[in-house]
Design a protein around this motif. Structure first.
Motif, PDB file in Angstrom:
ATOM      1  N   ARG A 178     -10.086  -2.693   7.880  1.00 40.97           N
ATOM      2  CA  ARG A 178      -8.693  -2.291   7.607  1.00 40.97           C
ATOM      3  C   ARG A 178      -7.804  -3.510   7.317  1.00 40.97           C
ATOM      4  O   ARG A 178      -6.980  -3.485   6.421  1.00 40.97           O
ATOM      5  N   LEU A 179      -8.020  -4.534   8.132  1.00 42.56           N
ATOM      6  CA  LEU A 179      -7.238  -5.762   7.977  1.00 42.56           C
ATOM      7  C   LEU A 179      -7.535  -6.408   6.623  1.00 42.56           C
ATOM      8  O   LEU A 179      -6.627  -6.892   5.929  1.00 42.56           O
ATOM      9  N   MET A 206       3.508  -5.653   8.442  1.00 41.77           N
ATOM     10  CA  MET A 206       3.272  -4.640   9.486  1.00 41.77           C
ATOM     11  C   MET A 206       4.588  -4.003   9.934  1.00 41.77           C
ATOM     12  O   MET A 206       4.629  -2.825  10.277  1.00 41.77           O
ATOM     13  N   TRP A 257     -14.192  -3.572  16.369  1.00 37.41           N
ATOM     14  CA  TRP A 257     -13.861  -4.827  15.672  1.00 37.41           C
ATOM     15  C   TRP A 257     -14.182  -4.712  14.189  1.00 37.41           C
ATOM     16  O   TRP A 257     -13.385  -5.091  13.341  1.00 37.41           O
ATOM     17  N   PHE A 266      -6.089   0.608  20.435  1.00 38.98           N
ATOM     18  CA  PHE A 266      -6.888  -0.586  20.139  1.00 38.98           C
ATOM     19  C   PHE A 266      -7.594  -1.139  21.381  1.00 38.98           C
ATOM     20  O   PHE A 266      -8.088  -2.266  21.375  1.00 38.98           O
ATOM     21  N   VAL A 272       2.216   1.940  14.948  1.00 41.76           N
ATOM     22  CA  VAL A 272       2.024   1.375  13.612  1.00 41.76           C
ATOM     23  C   VAL A 272       1.149   2.332  12.805  1.00 41.76           C
ATOM     24  O   VAL A 272       0.269   3.002  13.367  1.00 41.76           O
ATOM     25  N   PHE A 273       1.418   2.395  11.507  1.00 43.46           N
ATOM     26  CA  PHE A 273       0.624   3.267  10.635  1.00 43.46           C
ATOM     27  C   PHE A 273      -0.727   2.609  10.373  1.00 43.46           C
ATOM     28  O   PHE A 273      -0.823   1.571   9.722  1.00 43.46           O
ATOM     29  N   PHE A 274      -1.764   3.209  10.926  1.00 42.16           N
ATOM     30  CA  PHE A 274      -3.115   2.642  10.879  1.00 42.16           C
ATOM     31  C   PHE A 274      -4.099   3.789  10.682  1.00 42.16           C
ATOM     32  O   PHE A 274      -4.013   4.789  11.408  1.00 42.16           O
ATOM     33  N   LEU A 292     -11.004  -3.041  21.452  1.00 41.03           N
ATOM     34  CA  LEU A 292     -11.141  -4.392  20.870  1.00 41.03           C
ATOM     35  C   LEU A 292     -11.260  -5.434  21.974  1.00 41.03           C
ATOM     36  O   LEU A 292     -11.730  -6.549  21.739  1.00 41.03           O
ATOM     37  N   ILE A 302      -2.993  -7.758  20.790  1.00 45.52           N
ATOM     38  CA  ILE A 302      -2.397  -6.503  20.309  1.00 45.52           C
ATOM     39  C   ILE A 302      -0.949  -6.377  20.809  1.00 45.52           C
ATOM     40  O   ILE A 302      -0.044  -6.050  20.036  1.00 45.52           O
ATOM     41  N   VAL A 338       0.475 -10.350   6.350  1.00 46.70           N
ATOM     42  CA  VAL A 338       0.078  -9.012   6.832  1.00 46.70           C
ATOM     43  C   VAL A 338       0.928  -8.634   8.049  1.00 46.70           C
ATOM     44  O   VAL A 338       1.410  -7.507   8.155  1.00 46.70           O
ATOM     45  N   MET A 381       5.499  -0.853   8.443  1.00 48.70           N
ATOM     46  CA  MET A 381       4.670   0.285   8.839  1.00 48.70           C
ATOM     47  C   MET A 381       4.887   0.616  10.309  1.00 48.70           C
ATOM     48  O   MET A 381       4.067   1.289  10.898  1.00 48.70           O
ATOM     49  N   TYR A 414     -12.921 -11.331   4.677  1.00 53.58           N
ATOM     50  CA  TYR A 414     -12.455 -11.617   6.043  1.00 53.58           C
ATOM     51  C   TYR A 414     -13.096 -12.909   6.549  1.00 53.58           C
ATOM     52  O   TYR A 414     -12.417 -13.790   7.077  1.00 53.58           O
ATOM     53  N   ALA A 431      -5.709  -4.793   3.803  1.00 55.72           N
ATOM     54  CA  ALA A 431      -4.309  -5.246   3.764  1.00 55.72           C
ATOM     55  C   ALA A 431      -4.212  -6.661   3.177  1.00 55.72           C
ATOM     56  O   ALA A 431      -3.309  -6.948   2.389  1.00 55.72           O
ATOM     57  N   GLN A 481       0.814  -1.214   0.000  1.00 61.70           N
ATOM     58  CA  GLN A 481       0.000   0.000   0.000  1.00 61.70           C
ATOM     59  C   GLN A 481       0.849   1.266   0.000  1.00 61.70           C
ATOM     60  O   GLN A 481       0.467   2.267  -0.566  1.00 61.70           O
TER      61      GLN A 481
HETATM   62  C1  CLR Z   1      -0.312  -4.250   8.230  1.00 63.39           C
HETATM   63  C2  CLR Z   1       0.472  -3.767   7.018  1.00 63.39           C
HETATM   64  C3  CLR Z   1      -0.474  -3.328   5.938  1.00 63.39           C
HETATM   65  C4  CLR Z   1      -1.347  -2.203   6.440  1.00 63.39           C
HETATM   66  C5  CLR Z   1      -2.078  -2.604   7.691  1.00 63.39           C
HETATM   67  C6  CLR Z   1      -3.392  -2.398   7.759  1.00 63.39           C
HETATM   68  C7  CLR Z   1      -4.234  -2.768   8.886  1.00 63.39           C
HETATM   69  C8  CLR Z   1      -3.446  -3.107  10.161  1.00 63.39           C
HETATM   70  C9  CLR Z   1      -2.231  -3.948   9.799  1.00 63.39           C
HETATM   71  C10 CLR Z   1      -1.279  -3.206   8.814  1.00 63.39           C
HETATM   72  C11 CLR Z   1      -1.504  -4.466  11.034  1.00 63.39           C
HETATM   73  C12 CLR Z   1      -2.418  -5.171  12.038  1.00 63.39           C
HETATM   74  C13 CLR Z   1      -3.607  -4.296  12.440  1.00 63.39           C
HETATM   75  C14 CLR Z   1      -4.313  -3.904  11.129  1.00 63.39           C
HETATM   76  C15 CLR Z   1      -5.631  -3.332  11.556  1.00 63.39           C
HETATM   77  C16 CLR Z   1      -6.003  -4.084  12.830  1.00 63.39           C
HETATM   78  C17 CLR Z   1      -4.804  -4.989  13.163  1.00 63.39           C
HETATM   79  C18 CLR Z   1      -3.126  -3.081  13.230  1.00 63.39           C
HETATM   80  C19 CLR Z   1      -0.492  -2.105   9.500  1.00 63.39           C
HETATM   81  C20 CLR Z   1      -4.712  -5.256  14.678  1.00 63.39           C
HETATM   82  C21 CLR Z   1      -3.568  -6.198  15.018  1.00 63.39           C
HETATM   83  C22 CLR Z   1      -6.031  -5.855  15.229  1.00 63.39           C
HETATM   84  C23 CLR Z   1      -6.359  -7.241  14.642  1.00 63.39           C
HETATM   85  C24 CLR Z   1      -7.555  -7.884  15.258  1.00 63.39           C
HETATM   86  C25 CLR Z   1      -8.899  -7.365  14.776  1.00 63.39           C
HETATM   87  C26 CLR Z   1      -9.475  -8.074  13.595  1.00 63.39           C
HETATM   88  C27 CLR Z   1      -9.833  -7.432  15.913  1.00 63.39           C
HETATM   89  O1  CLR Z   1       0.261  -2.913   4.803  1.00 63.39           O
END
Ligand code: CLR
Length: 264
Positions: free
Chosen positions: A79-80, A121, A73, A144, A132-134, A147, A153, A117, A124, A259, A83, A42
């Motif tokens: 977001r997850l 991470m 959640w 977080f 972390v970039f989020f 959650l 985490i 992923v 980022m 997902y 990715a 990304q």
């Molecule tokens: C990983 C690298 C990707 C961009 C990216 C997007 C979403 C991020 C992910 C990264 C890392 C893990 C992350 C996630 C969003 C939520 C998740 C921070 C940075 C955390 C670990 C929570 C996971 C559990 C949920 C589903 C409850 O290029």
């Protein structure tokens, strides 16, 4: 089914690389995987570097912490899944992957996409402040909180921190993530031998890159992270089961189909 991933739409003949890959020079395979990685991340490293100063304010953190458990959640699942979508695209561009049968492609993504992923991470991640970039800015673990899975985490951040410390180049990370995906030991594979053949070449590509970079000791350190990745993904699935019991309707109607297809 692979419908959510758009698997049925691609043309297997359009790939320059045909199975088996053994005719390819390992050098070419490495270059191809590196290109695939570059085309499916990304953010580029320069972009991430330029964004480092962007951190969430106290108020913004508070707003995330005030979300309800199911709201947060759902937000994170979206977001997850974004990715993961890039990882699916990466996988499709690994020479030999598209020549595996569709069931095996899906089996590899079910067990490996989250692992990739988590490796990605670390690109980022800012080790100076453990963020972390989020969602457009750098976020620490406290963001977080709602959650309600602090152990997951903390473990995920810890993993990113430790992987960051290895200071992998983009090329090393590209081939390592390909190796994480192409794993003949995953459950539910129909044609393990074929997966193993592709894997052997990717293993050679990784050894080649590490040798070229004069960093053979890194290889061992990378292989050491693999079981940690596996345990993190098991914990993610465990948390999802817990969440689904509490909020079945949120998962059913608001979580992204991809997902659910991969983790549900
Ligand atoms: C990983 C690298 C990707 C961009 C990216 C997007 C979403 C991020 C992910 C990264 C890392 C893990 C992350 C996630 C969003 C939520 C998740 C921070 C940075 C955390 C670990 C929570 C996971 C559990 C949920 C589903 C409850 O290029």
């Amino acid at each position: 089914s692979g419908s959510e991933m758009g698997f049925r739409s691609f043309d297997p003949e359009s790939s320059f690389f045909s199975y088996p890959t053994s005719h390819l020079h390992i050098e070419e395979l490495s270059a191809s995987i590196v290109r695939s990685h570059r085309e499916t991340t990304q953010y580029r490293p320069e972009e991430l570097q330029a964004l480092r100063w962007k951190v969430f304010s106290r108020e913004e953190i508070h707003a995330y912490q005030s979300k309800s458990v199911d709201e947060m959640w759902q937000h994170c699942a979206v977001r997850l899944t974004d990715a993961v979508q890039y990882v699916v695209e990466f996988a499709k561009r690994i020479p030999g992957f598209r020549q595996l049968c569709q069931n095996d492609q899906i089996a590899l993504l079910k067990s490996g996409s989250m692992e990739v992923v988590l490796v990605r991470m670390s690109r980022m991640f800012n080790t100076e402040n453990n963020t972390v970039f989020f969602d457009g800015k750098f976020a620490g673990t406290e963001l977080f909180k709602s959650l309600a899975c602090g152990d997951l985490i903390a473990a995920v951040f810890d993993f990113a921190h430790n992987l960051c410390a290895l200071r992998l180049t983009e090329q090393q990370m590209a081939v390592f993530t390909a190796l994480v995906l192409i794993n003949a030991d995953r459950p539910c594979l129909e044609d393990r031998e074929r997966v193993q053949k592709v894997r052997r070449d990717v293993e050679l590509a990784l050894s080649h890159i590490m040798h070229r970079d004069n960093q053979e000791s890194l290889l061992h350190k990378l292989y050491q992270r693999v079981p940690v990745l596996k345990s993190l993904c098991a914990l993610h699935i465990e948390k999802l089961r817990w969440f689904r019991q509490l909020y079945p309707l949120t998962v059913h109607s608001l979580f992204p189909p991809l997902y659910k297809e991969l983790f549900g």
